[in-house]
Scaffold this active site. Structure first.
Site, short mmCIF file in Angstrom:
data_model
loop_
_atom_site.label_atom_id
_atom_site.label_comp_id
_atom_site.label_asym_id
_atom_site.label_seq_id
_atom_site.Cartn_x
_atom_site.Cartn_y
_atom_site.Cartn_z
N CYS A 76 13.47 17.23 3.14
CA CYS A 76 14.57 17.55 2.23
C CYS A 76 14.44 16.73 0.94
O CYS A 76 13.57 17.01 0.11
CB CYS A 76 15.92 17.39 2.92
SG CYS A 76 17.29 18.13 2.01
N HIS A 162 15.40 20.41 7.35
CA HIS A 162 15.43 19.24 8.24
C HIS A 162 14.82 19.60 9.60
O HIS A 162 15.52 20.10 10.47
CB HIS A 162 16.87 18.76 8.43
CG HIS A 162 17.45 18.15 7.21
ND1 HIS A 162 17.33 16.81 6.94
CD2 HIS A 162 18.12 18.69 6.17
CE1 HIS A 162 17.92 16.55 5.79
NE2 HIS A 162 18.41 17.67 5.30
N GLU A 164 14.14 17.69 11.96
CA GLU A 164 14.80 16.89 12.99
C GLU A 164 16.08 17.52 13.51
O GLU A 164 16.60 17.10 14.55
CB GLU A 164 15.07 15.47 12.45
CG GLU A 164 16.18 15.36 11.43
CD GLU A 164 15.80 15.66 10.00
OE1 GLU A 164 16.56 15.26 9.09
OE2 GLU A 164 14.75 16.31 9.74
#
Length: 180
Positions: A76, A162, A164
């Site tokens: 990001c 993202h 994650e």
């Protein structure tokens, strides 16, 4: 793993733990040249707010990785600062994007394991507008042309999203990066 005070940093660390990837964690204000010299690869997290000190620290890490051939993944904001540091640009989006979306691969790459599309989590109000010289687009979406981009020769990658927070597809992407 350089933490730019993103609320999602614990998720990055959880992914690395789940994958059993050893890592050194440092806040952007705490990492040193010696930390960078000892790393096999570097991950730059997103961030919560604009801060010139965060920008300067990340630009130093990016130049270090670029000049020394250290694999780098910018997530990001991390992707945006890679673009800015190396000669690209970013732009404010017409409206912020938040939530799960699908992105499409436009070029085979080592991060998406041959998948033509992956499901990812977005949370941003800016995006990469122009890639730096020697970078190429690897995946895009209706929101961002450069969802994944990479240097043509070096192992430097940016994800506008993202990983994650992107479930299995995101975990697979982080695993692929950790094997570079």
């Amino acid at each position: 793993m350089i933490d730019n005070l993103s609320p999602f940093t614990p998720d990055i660390l959880a992914c690395l733990d789940k994958l059993q990837v050893p890592y050194t964690y440092r806040k952007y204000s705490d990492f040193t040249r010696s930390d960078l010299d000892s790393c096999d690869r570097v991950i730059l997290s997103g961030r919560k707010r604009n801060d010139p000190a965060i920008n300067a620290a990340n630009s130093n890490a990016i130049r270090h990785c670029h000049d020394r051939g250290v694999p780098l993944l910018g997530i990001c904001y991390g992707a945006e600062i890679i673009a800015l540091t190396l000669g690209g640009s970013i732009r404010r989006m017409p409206r912020p994007v938040q939530g799960q979306i699908s992105i499409s691969q436009v070029k085979p790459n080592p991060l998406t394991d041959g998948k033509e599309a992956i499901s990812v989590y977005e949370s941003h109000g800016f995006c990469v507008a122009r890639l730096p010289p020697d970078f190429e687009r690897l995946a895009g979406s209706q929101y961002s042309e450069y969802e994944i981009f990479a240097h043509n020769e070096k192992k430097i990658f940016g994800t506008q999203f993202h990983p994650e927070r992107s479930g299995r597809d995101g975990l697979d992407l982080i695993a692929s990066f950790s094997r570079l």
